[in-house]
Every structure is written in C-alpha cells, then in structure tokens.
Design a protein around this motif. Structure first.
Motif, mmCIF file in Angstrom:
data_model
loop_
_atom_site.group_PDB
_atom_site.id
_atom_site.type_symbol
_atom_site.label_atom_id
_atom_site.label_comp_id
_atom_site.label_asym_id
_atom_site.label_seq_id
_atom_site.Cartn_x
_atom_site.Cartn_y
_atom_site.Cartn_z
ATOM 1 N N THR A 37 2.660 -51.242 -68.974
ATOM 2 C CA THR A 37 1.479 -52.037 -68.654
ATOM 3 C C THR A 37 1.908 -53.412 -68.194
ATOM 4 O O THR A 37 2.682 -54.087 -68.874
ATOM 5 N N VAL A 38 1.421 -53.817 -67.027
ATOM 6 C CA VAL A 38 1.660 -55.151 -66.488
ATOM 7 C C VAL A 38 0.323 -55.867 -66.506
ATOM 8 O O VAL A 38 -0.628 -55.420 -65.863
ATOM 9 N N GLU A 39 0.232 -56.933 -67.269
ATOM 10 C CA GLU A 39 -0.985 -57.726 -67.339
ATOM 11 C C GLU A 39 -0.797 -58.973 -66.504
ATOM 12 O O GLU A 39 0.129 -59.746 -66.746
ATOM 13 N N PHE A 64 4.518 -51.817 -73.445
ATOM 14 C CA PHE A 64 4.202 -50.394 -73.455
ATOM 15 C C PHE A 64 3.662 -50.028 -74.834
ATOM 16 O O PHE A 64 3.875 -50.753 -75.814
ATOM 17 N N ASN A 65 2.935 -48.929 -74.912
ATOM 18 C CA ASN A 65 2.442 -48.419 -76.191
ATOM 19 C C ASN A 65 3.437 -47.375 -76.688
ATOM 20 O O ASN A 65 3.886 -46.527 -75.919
ATOM 21 N N TYR A 66 3.758 -47.443 -77.967
ATOM 22 C CA TYR A 66 4.756 -46.535 -78.531
ATOM 23 C C TYR A 66 4.292 -46.061 -79.900
ATOM 24 O O TYR A 66 4.101 -46.872 -80.809
ATOM 25 N N ILE A 67 4.094 -44.777 -80.032
ATOM 26 C CA ILE A 67 3.639 -44.140 -81.272
ATOM 27 C C ILE A 67 2.473 -44.915 -81.893
ATOM 28 O O ILE A 67 2.505 -45.323 -83.048
ATOM 29 N N GLY A 68 1.458 -45.132 -81.101
ATOM 30 C CA GLY A 68 0.245 -45.771 -81.586
ATOM 31 C C GLY A 68 0.323 -47.274 -81.763
ATOM 32 O O GLY A 68 -0.641 -47.904 -82.171
ATOM 33 N N GLN A 69 1.467 -47.853 -81.494
ATOM 34 C CA GLN A 69 1.600 -49.304 -81.618
ATOM 35 C C GLN A 69 1.408 -49.933 -80.244
ATOM 36 O O GLN A 69 2.232 -49.712 -79.343
ATOM 37 N N PRO A 70 0.359 -50.701 -80.078
ATOM 38 C CA PRO A 70 0.138 -51.333 -78.776
ATOM 39 C C PRO A 70 1.065 -52.532 -78.564
ATOM 40 O O PRO A 70 1.528 -53.150 -79.523
ATOM 41 N N ARG A 71 1.345 -52.796 -77.326
ATOM 42 C CA ARG A 71 2.093 -53.980 -76.908
ATOM 43 C C ARG A 71 3.520 -54.043 -77.453
ATOM 44 O O ARG A 71 4.034 -55.103 -77.778
ATOM 45 N N ALA A 90 13.304 -53.012 -71.520
ATOM 46 C CA ALA A 90 12.911 -52.805 -72.910
ATOM 47 C C ALA A 90 14.121 -53.027 -73.812
ATOM 48 O O ALA A 90 15.256 -52.711 -73.439
ATOM 49 N N ALA A 91 13.871 -53.548 -74.986
ATOM 50 C CA ALA A 91 14.941 -53.746 -75.971
ATOM 51 C C ALA A 91 15.364 -52.390 -76.530
ATOM 52 O O ALA A 91 14.639 -51.405 -76.443
ATOM 53 N N ASN A 92 16.543 -52.323 -77.110
ATOM 54 C CA ASN A 92 17.020 -51.075 -77.709
ATOM 55 C C ASN A 92 16.186 -50.659 -78.915
ATOM 56 O O ASN A 92 16.018 -49.477 -79.170
ATOM 57 N N LEU A 93 15.665 -51.622 -79.652
ATOM 58 C CA LEU A 93 14.753 -51.349 -80.760
ATOM 59 C C LEU A 93 13.340 -51.467 -80.208
ATOM 60 O O LEU A 93 12.945 -52.531 -79.729
ATOM 61 N N MET A 94 12.583 -50.386 -80.245
ATOM 62 C CA MET A 94 11.287 -50.316 -79.558
ATOM 63 C C MET A 94 10.330 -51.453 -79.899
ATOM 64 O O MET A 94 9.557 -51.877 -79.065
ATOM 65 N N THR A 95 10.373 -51.932 -81.124
ATOM 66 C CA THR A 95 9.415 -52.959 -81.534
ATOM 67 C C THR A 95 9.907 -54.384 -81.269
ATOM 68 O O THR A 95 9.188 -55.339 -81.513
ATOM 69 N N SER A 96 11.123 -54.526 -80.767
ATOM 70 C CA SER A 96 11.649 -55.854 -80.425
ATOM 71 C C SER A 96 11.128 -56.289 -79.059
ATOM 72 O O SER A 96 10.800 -55.445 -78.224
ATOM 73 N N PRO A 97 11.077 -57.590 -78.806
ATOM 74 C CA PRO A 97 10.623 -58.060 -77.495
ATOM 75 C C PRO A 97 11.540 -57.576 -76.374
ATOM 76 O O PRO A 97 12.755 -57.491 -76.548
ATOM 77 N N GLY A 98 10.953 -57.272 -75.246
ATOM 78 C CA GLY A 98 11.728 -56.909 -74.066
ATOM 79 C C GLY A 98 12.166 -58.165 -73.329
ATOM 80 O O GLY A 98 11.968 -59.289 -73.805
ATOM 81 N N ARG A 99 12.764 -57.978 -72.157
ATOM 82 C CA ARG A 99 13.222 -59.101 -71.339
ATOM 83 C C ARG A 99 12.575 -58.980 -69.963
ATOM 84 O O ARG A 99 12.631 -57.926 -69.334
ATOM 85 N N LEU A 100 11.973 -60.057 -69.495
ATOM 86 C CA LEU A 100 11.316 -60.092 -68.193
ATOM 87 C C LEU A 100 11.918 -61.241 -67.401
ATOM 88 O O LEU A 100 11.876 -62.390 -67.834
ATOM 89 N N GLU A 101 12.513 -60.906 -66.250
ATOM 90 C CA GLU A 101 13.203 -61.916 -65.452
ATOM 91 C C GLU A 101 12.659 -61.956 -64.036
ATOM 92 O O GLU A 101 12.307 -60.925 -63.470
ATOM 93 N N ILE A 102 12.655 -63.157 -63.483
ATOM 94 C CA ILE A 102 12.325 -63.327 -62.069
ATOM 95 C C ILE A 102 13.605 -63.077 -61.290
ATOM 96 O O ILE A 102 14.611 -63.752 -61.502
ATOM 97 N N ARG A 103 13.578 -62.101 -60.390
ATOM 98 C CA ARG A 103 14.757 -61.761 -59.606
ATOM 99 C C ARG A 103 14.825 -62.537 -58.296
ATOM 100 O O ARG A 103 15.868 -62.985 -57.892
#
Length: 120
Positions: free
Chosen positions: A44-46, A74-81, A103-116
């Motif tokens: 999901t991109v907001e 993304f939603n993962y096993i019923g956990q939103p965001r 996405a981080a290796n641990l699903m519930t950790s923050p991901g990384r978003l970069e301007i390319r």
C-alpha cells in the motif's frame, strides 16, 4: 463541489505510464527472498493519506505537482501497516520521483523508503 467530485476513482497504478512528460511517483517494492510469504501480500502506497494498493513490482502513480507525504506499508497476518516507512517528496511538473521501498527482515519492523532520483 459537484456530485462527480465524490465519485472520482482513486489513483490507479500503471506499470506502463503514458509516453511523454509525466508527473508523479514511481515506486518499486523489495523484500528478502527469505520473506517469500510477502509475495501473497499487497503493498500500500499512501499519498497524502489516499491509499493506492498494488503489488510489489515497479509502478507509476500519477500525482499533481507539489509537496507530498508518502507512507508505504503492507498488511501481514491481520496486522495493518506492517513495515511502515515514510518520506516527504516534492514532485515538479513533468517529472517522476523514483522511490524504492524495502521491507525489513522482521515483518513488524519499519521498512526503508528512499528517494532514488527525479527524472523528466
């Protein structure tokens, strides 16, 4: 404000943006091959609070020129965001801002978003 304003469909994802100058955001999502389960989730991109749901592939999302706040998750096993990451970008007329989400290796950790890059 007319009735038509209330029924406008949300912005659509496009793998093949129109030819010529385009204004918007190109985003590609990535995750570890060990997180293969994410293949079955949607990214999901907001953009300024308006969600656009799509796959993890590279997509172009048209926007108006100006400053935008981007959230990706993304939603993962019923956990939103899950894996939420944010960035503020400035989109100029006729340019596409390229973003990469990982996405981080641990699903519930923050991901990384970069301007390319920004390109015409």
């Amino acid at each position: 404000m007319g009735d038509d304003d209330l029924t406008d469909p949300p912005a659509a994802l496009s793998a093949d943006p129109p030819a010529g100058p385009r204004t918007g955001i190109t985003i590609s999502g990535h995750h570890s091959p060990m997180a293969w389960i994410l293949v079955f989730t949607k990214l999901t991109v907001e953009i300024d609070g308006r969600p656009v749901v799509g796959s993890w592939r590279k997509h172009f999302i048209p926007t108006d020129p100006g400053d935008h706040h981007i959230d990706v998750f993304f939603n993962y096993i019923g956990q939103p965001r899950c894996g939420e990451a944010s960035v503020d970008v400035q989109v100029q007329e006729g340019t596409a801002v390229a973003l990469a989400y990982r996405a981080a290796n641990l699903m519930t950790s923050p991901g990384r978003l970069e301007i390319r890059s920004k390109r015409l």
